[in-house]
Design a protein around this motif. Structure first.
Motif, PDB file in Angstrom:
ATOM      1  N   TYR A  20       6.028  31.688 -87.555  1.00 26.94           N
ATOM      2  CA  TYR A  20       4.302  31.934 -86.870  1.00 26.94           C
ATOM      3  C   TYR A  20       3.444  30.732 -87.246  1.00 26.94           C
ATOM      4  O   TYR A  20       2.440  30.895 -86.819  1.00 26.94           O
ATOM      5  N   GLN A  21       4.086  29.139 -88.100  1.00 25.53           N
ATOM      6  CA  GLN A  21       3.570  28.352 -87.969  1.00 25.53           C
ATOM      7  C   GLN A  21       2.883  27.364 -87.186  1.00 25.53           C
ATOM      8  O   GLN A  21       3.938  28.039 -85.848  1.00 25.53           O
ATOM      9  N   ILE A  22       1.484  26.462 -87.774  1.00 25.18           N
ATOM     10  CA  ILE A  22       1.047  25.487 -86.230  1.00 25.18           C
ATOM     11  C   ILE A  22       1.115  24.744 -86.920  1.00 25.18           C
ATOM     12  O   ILE A  22      -0.010  24.756 -88.012  1.00 25.18           O
ATOM     13  N   LEU A  23       1.697  23.752 -87.197  1.00 18.28           N
ATOM     14  CA  LEU A  23       1.786  22.134 -88.184  1.00 18.28           C
ATOM     15  C   LEU A  23       1.441  20.726 -87.370  1.00 18.28           C
ATOM     16  O   LEU A  23       2.161  20.972 -85.935  1.00 18.28           O
ATOM     17  N   PRO A  24       0.662  20.452 -87.292  1.00 18.80           N
ATOM     18  CA  PRO A  24       0.977  18.848 -87.020  1.00 18.80           C
ATOM     19  C   PRO A  24       2.182  18.281 -87.080  1.00 18.80           C
ATOM     20  O   PRO A  24       3.111  18.452 -88.041  1.00 18.80           O
ATOM     21  N   ALA A  25       2.264  16.789 -85.994  1.00 18.34           N
ATOM     22  CA  ALA A  25       3.024  16.582 -86.150  1.00 18.34           C
ATOM     23  C   ALA A  25       3.609  15.475 -87.217  1.00 18.34           C
ATOM     24  O   ALA A  25       4.843  16.082 -87.513  1.00 18.34           O
ATOM     25  N   ASP A  26       2.866  15.238 -87.892  1.00 14.44           N
ATOM     26  CA  ASP A  26       3.303  14.456 -89.418  1.00 14.44           C
ATOM     27  C   ASP A  26       3.588  15.388 -90.571  1.00 14.44           C
ATOM     28  O   ASP A  26       4.266  15.491 -91.194  1.00 14.44           O
ATOM     29  N   LYS A  27       3.315  16.767 -90.680  1.00 12.65           N
ATOM     30  CA  LYS A  27       3.881  18.016 -91.129  1.00 12.65           C
ATOM     31  C   LYS A  27       4.975  18.555 -90.238  1.00 12.65           C
ATOM     32  O   LYS A  27       5.736  19.391 -91.266  1.00 12.65           O
ATOM     33  N   ARG A  28       5.378  18.703 -89.462  1.00  6.95           N
ATOM     34  CA  ARG A  28       6.012  19.418 -88.541  1.00  6.95           C
ATOM     35  C   ARG A  28       7.870  18.805 -88.734  1.00  6.95           C
ATOM     36  O   ARG A  28       8.440  19.038 -89.023  1.00  6.95           O
ATOM     37  N   PHE A  29       7.604  17.888 -87.733  1.00  8.45           N
ATOM     38  CA  PHE A  29       8.971  17.234 -88.062  1.00  8.45           C
ATOM     39  C   PHE A  29       9.532  15.832 -88.878  1.00  8.45           C
ATOM     40  O   PHE A  29       8.219  14.981 -90.033  1.00  8.45           O
ATOM     41  N   GLN A  93      -0.278  18.561 -73.820  1.00  6.56           N
ATOM     42  CA  GLN A  93       0.033  17.043 -73.684  1.00  6.56           C
ATOM     43  C   GLN A  93       1.124  16.392 -71.985  1.00  6.56           C
ATOM     44  O   GLN A  93       1.287  18.003 -71.749  1.00  6.56           O
ATOM     45  N   GLU A  94       0.887  15.900 -71.580  1.00  7.28           N
ATOM     46  CA  GLU A  94       1.358  16.013 -70.423  1.00  7.28           C
ATOM     47  C   GLU A  94       2.410  13.868 -70.542  1.00  7.28           C
ATOM     48  O   GLU A  94       2.162  13.112 -71.515  1.00  7.28           O
ATOM     49  N   ASN A  95       3.757  13.904 -70.183  1.00  5.06           N
ATOM     50  CA  ASN A  95       4.291  13.014 -69.829  1.00  5.06           C
ATOM     51  C   ASN A  95       4.751  12.078 -71.253  1.00  5.06           C
ATOM     52  O   ASN A  95       4.239  11.488 -71.399  1.00  5.06           O
ATOM     53  N   PRO A  96       5.488  12.392 -72.498  1.00  5.05           N
ATOM     54  CA  PRO A  96       5.696  13.948 -72.561  1.00  5.05           C
ATOM     55  C   PRO A  96       5.019  15.212 -73.236  1.00  5.05           C
ATOM     56  O   PRO A  96       3.871  14.396 -73.712  1.00  5.05           O
ATOM     57  N   SER A  97       5.828  16.143 -73.056  1.00  2.00           N
ATOM     58  CA  SER A  97       4.638  17.502 -73.390  1.00  2.00           C
ATOM     59  C   SER A  97       4.959  17.851 -74.333  1.00  2.00           C
ATOM     60  O   SER A  97       5.339  18.926 -75.018  1.00  2.00           O
ATOM     61  N   LEU A  98       5.049  16.839 -75.443  1.00  2.00           N
ATOM     62  CA  LEU A  98       5.598  17.012 -76.977  1.00  2.00           C
ATOM     63  C   LEU A  98       4.346  16.977 -77.646  1.00  2.00           C
ATOM     64  O   LEU A  98       2.807  16.372 -77.841  1.00  2.00           O
ATOM     65  N   PRO A  99       4.078  16.934 -78.942  1.00  2.00           N
ATOM     66  CA  PRO A  99       3.026  17.294 -79.807  1.00  2.00           C
ATOM     67  C   PRO A  99       2.479  15.248 -79.881  1.00  2.00           C
ATOM     68  O   PRO A  99       3.459  15.012 -80.853  1.00  2.00           O
ATOM     69  N   GLN A 100       1.596  15.339 -80.015  1.00  2.00           N
ATOM     70  CA  GLN A 100       1.121  13.405 -80.405  1.00  2.00           C
ATOM     71  C   GLN A 100       1.635  13.294 -82.017  1.00  2.00           C
ATOM     72  O   GLN A 100       1.309  14.505 -82.595  1.00  2.00           O
ATOM     73  N   GLY A 101       1.651  12.624 -81.621  1.00  2.00           N
ATOM     74  CA  GLY A 101       2.693  11.496 -83.294  1.00  2.00           C
ATOM     75  C   GLY A 101       3.980  12.175 -83.613  1.00  2.00           C
ATOM     76  O   GLY A 101       5.186  12.221 -84.760  1.00  2.00           O
ATOM     77  N   HIS A 102       4.473  13.086 -82.037  1.00  2.00           N
ATOM     78  CA  HIS A 102       5.684  13.408 -82.549  1.00  2.00           C
ATOM     79  C   HIS A 102       7.066  12.192 -82.438  1.00  2.00           C
ATOM     80  O   HIS A 102       7.001  10.487 -82.259  1.00  2.00           O
ATOM     81  N   PRO A 103       8.052  12.334 -83.375  1.00  2.00           N
ATOM     82  CA  PRO A 103       9.144  10.869 -83.832  1.00  2.00           C
ATOM     83  C   PRO A 103      10.231  10.914 -82.648  1.00  2.00           C
ATOM     84  O   PRO A 103      10.825   9.599 -83.361  1.00  2.00           O
ATOM     85  N   PHE A 104      10.415  11.090 -81.357  1.00  2.00           N
ATOM     86  CA  PHE A 104      11.712  11.330 -80.498  1.00  2.00           C
ATOM     87  C   PHE A 104      10.885   9.852 -80.145  1.00  2.00           C
ATOM     88  O   PHE A 104      10.046   9.805 -79.773  1.00  2.00           O
ATOM     89  N   HIS A 105      12.631   9.298 -79.702  1.00  2.00           N
ATOM     90  CA  HIS A 105      12.061   8.300 -78.913  1.00  2.00           C
ATOM     91  C   HIS A 105      12.831   8.837 -77.496  1.00  2.00           C
ATOM     92  O   HIS A 105      13.856   9.974 -76.823  1.00  2.00           O
ATOM     93  N   ASN A 106      13.038   8.268 -76.023  1.00  2.00           N
ATOM     94  CA  ASN A 106      12.720   7.878 -74.907  1.00  2.00           C
ATOM     95  C   ASN A 106      13.186   9.635 -73.980  1.00  2.00           C
ATOM     96  O   ASN A 106      14.501   9.635 -73.223  1.00  2.00           O
ATOM     97  N   ILE A 107      12.160  10.234 -74.580  1.00  2.00           N
ATOM     98  CA  ILE A 107      11.950  11.080 -73.814  1.00  2.00           C
ATOM     99  C   ILE A 107      11.519  11.312 -72.653  1.00  2.00           C
ATOM    100  O   ILE A 107      10.973  10.492 -72.102  1.00  2.00           O
ATOM    101  N   GLN A 108      12.160  11.526 -71.729  1.00  2.00           N
ATOM    102  CA  GLN A 108      11.943  11.487 -70.203  1.00  2.00           C
ATOM    103  C   GLN A 108      11.070  12.596 -69.529  1.00  2.00           C
ATOM    104  O   GLN A 108      10.994  13.593 -69.774  1.00  2.00           O
TER     105      GLN A 108
END
Length: 153
Positions: A20-29, A93-108
């Protein structure tokens, strides 16, 4: 005195994962496992930080890839369900459709496979679902990238 799990639940920063939570990327990941994996505090799942950039034609190939995966000297990886991989999507978001500030690398900008299927394999009704991270939509066609996860179920 608040000790153990009950005590942890009472502390704001120790709530168990809840969808149920909605966290910003810096708190979520949170980077974990020598910064090679990412804990998603919304779902409690641990994702590989840098998914494969190899397209795999068959679901079985992706399943075996996940089972053989070793990150930070740990096995136990698997393919996510369609609900789990869709939970990473930020529809704004688009290209990639992940939250801004996410910590992932090389998302196609392409489709990532899930373990979720429908119908009977080998028939015209058989569908393998995935998520296209160029725009976040669920798709049911073609070869896909593989993004491994631990936990859940």
């Amino acid at each position: 005195n608040t000790t153990g799990i009950a005590g942890d639940v009472k502390r704001k920063d120790k709530y168990p994962p809840s969808w149920y939570q909605i966290l910003p990327a810096d708190k979520r990941f949170v980077l974990v496992m020598n910064d090679e994996a990412v804990l998603d505090k919304e779902t409690g799942l641990v994702w590989e930080r840098t998914p494969s950039t190899e397209i795999m034609e068959q679901l079985d190939d992706s399943i075996k890839y996940a089972y053989d995966k070793i990150i930070a000297n740990r096995k136990g990886w698997r393919l996510p369900t369609i609900e789990e991989i869709s939970s990473l999507v930020d529809a704004t978001q688009e290209n990639p459709s992940l939250p801004q500030g996410h910590p992932f690398h090389n998302i196609q900008s392409g489709s990532y496979r899930s373990l979720t299927t429908s119908g009977s394999e080998g028939t015209t009704t058989y569908i393998e679902f995935g998520v296209d991270f160029s725009d976040g939509h669920v798709d049911d066609t073609g070869a896909r990238y593989t993004w491994c996860v631990r936990g859940g179920y």
